[in-house]
Scaffold this motif. Structure first.
Motif, PDB file in Angstrom:
ATOM      1  N   MET A   4     -60.589   2.813  -0.836  1.00  0.00           N
ATOM      2  CA  MET A   4     -61.044   1.633  -1.547  1.00  0.00           C
ATOM      3  C   MET A   4     -62.387   1.969  -2.198  1.00  0.00           C
ATOM      4  SD  MET A   4     -59.979  -1.119   1.433  1.00  0.00           S
ATOM      5  CE  MET A   4     -60.528  -2.585   0.580  1.00  0.00           C
ATOM      6  N   GLU A  59     -59.950  -8.347   4.918  1.00  0.00           N
ATOM      7  CA  GLU A  59     -58.902  -7.779   5.771  1.00  0.00           C
ATOM      8  C   GLU A  59     -57.536  -7.881   5.091  1.00  0.00           C
ATOM      9  OE1 GLU A  59     -59.144  -6.071   8.374  1.00  0.00           O
ATOM     10  OE2 GLU A  59     -60.878  -6.667   9.592  1.00  0.00           O
ATOM     11  N   ARG A 113     -57.383  -5.056   2.820  1.00  0.00           N
ATOM     12  CA  ARG A 113     -57.141  -3.824   3.567  1.00  0.00           C
ATOM     13  C   ARG A 113     -55.657  -3.679   3.883  1.00  0.00           C
ATOM     14  NH1 ARG A 113     -56.253  -1.877   8.668  1.00  0.00           N
ATOM     15  NH2 ARG A 113     -55.943  -4.010   9.368  1.00  0.00           N
ATOM     16  N   TYR A 171     -53.959  -2.511   0.824  1.00  0.00           N
ATOM     17  CA  TYR A 171     -54.290  -1.106   0.571  1.00  0.00           C
ATOM     18  C   TYR A 171     -53.499  -0.183   1.494  1.00  0.00           C
ATOM     19  CZ  TYR A 171     -56.600   3.338   0.849  1.00  0.00           C
ATOM     20  OH  TYR A 171     -56.821   4.690   0.890  1.00  0.00           O
ATOM     21  N   ARG A 199     -62.793  -0.950  10.283  1.00  0.00           N
ATOM     22  CA  ARG A 199     -61.497  -0.531   9.737  1.00  0.00           C
ATOM     23  C   ARG A 199     -61.422  -0.738   8.221  1.00  0.00           C
ATOM     24  NH1 ARG A 199     -57.950  -4.904  13.113  1.00  0.00           N
ATOM     25  NH2 ARG A 199     -58.894  -6.823  12.320  1.00  0.00           N
ATOM     26  N   VAL A 200     -62.306  -1.593   7.694  1.00  0.00           N
ATOM     27  CA  VAL A 200     -62.450  -1.709   6.242  1.00  0.00           C
ATOM     28  C   VAL A 200     -63.430  -0.662   5.741  1.00  0.00           C
ATOM     29  CG1 VAL A 200     -63.236  -3.172   4.345  1.00  0.00           C
ATOM     30  CG2 VAL A 200     -61.893  -4.169   6.212  1.00  0.00           C
ATOM     31  N   ARG A 249     -62.471   2.937   5.185  1.00  0.00           N
ATOM     32  CA  ARG A 249     -61.555   3.244   4.088  1.00  0.00           C
ATOM     33  C   ARG A 249     -62.263   3.335   2.741  1.00  0.00           C
ATOM     34  NH1 ARG A 249     -58.321   1.274   8.038  1.00  0.00           N
ATOM     35  NH2 ARG A 249     -56.244   2.229   8.141  1.00  0.00           N
TER      36      ARG A 249
END
Length: 229
Positions: A32, A118, A121, A124, A148-149, A152
């Motif tokens: 991202m 989220e 995400r 993605y 967790r975002v 990325r």
């Protein structure tokens, strides 16, 4: 001044380089993208231009958007429909991207509830398409709250737009107003406006009028001082 003039500033060049990497499925690095800065430095213009050239989905965040409203906005950009229900929207988005890889641009992303990040995400992870988050200086801090975002977004995909340089001011003055700013005059404008594109535009409007009254296209430091007084 001419309307619709776009110059490839140093900021834009860095953004375009990142987007080329993000879109290159063979040699690029998946991830991202986070584009951030104070207001007025041109990040939205750069993203809108890239969207106009490459297509995809471009949404500008509304305050207090619900999950369904947010996902419907993206779905509509990609499919022309607004499915009822958040899950249906997500699947419609993912299916639309499965056979047609397109970028999702989310402007003013710092206004989103973190749960909407989220949702992005999830999209993605399922599709692998570049998702470009555009916001002000607090956006990276907001994203860092969710590992967790944050994980990325590769380091090289974090693009901070900084103040426009004196060289960019000189080029913009020439292209938009036909003015020849001296190096000293360009440096004064860049410094006095703190590199803010909107402020630079306003100063150049004043310089254009001053130059017209003096029947010249040459702008020196003294003229800048007069219009800034």
């Amino acid at each position: 001044m001419k309307k619709g003039i776009f110059i490839e500033t140093e900021n834009v060049s860095r953004f375009e380089s990142v987007m080329r990497q993000a879109l290159d499925t063979e040699r690029g690095r998946p991830g991202m993208v986070c584009v951030y800065s104070a207001a007025g430095l041109g990040k939205t213009l750069a993203a809108e231009r890239h969207y106009a050239q490459h297509g995809g989905a471009y949404v500008r965040v509304w305050e207090d958007w619900s999950q369904q409203a947010f996902l419907q906005a993206i779905a509509f950009e990609l499919t022309g429909s607004r499915p009822h229900g958040s899950d249906r929207c997500k699947w419609a988005i993912c299916e639309a991207l499965a056979d047609n890889r397109r970028v999702i641009y989310v402007d003013e992303a710092d206004r989103l509830n973190i749960k909407r990040i989220e949702d992005l995400r999830d999209i993605y992870v399922y599709t692998g398409v570049p998702i470009v988050l555009i916001g002000e200086l607090g956006l990276p801090t907001m994203l860092s709250a969710r590992a967790r975002v944050d994980d990325r977004i590769p380091g090289e995909y974090r693009v901070e737009f900084t103040g426009i340089s004196a060289t960019d001011v000189m080029l913009y003055a020439q292209e938009a107003a036909g003015l020849d700013l001296s190096p000293e005059a360009s440096a004064m404008v860049a410094k006095g406006t703190k590199g803010n594109f909107r402020r630079i535009h306003n100063v150049l409007l004043s310089l254009e009028q001053a130059a017209l009254a003096a029947d010249t296209v040459e702008v020196d430091a003294d003229m800048v001082k007069r219009v800034r007084a």
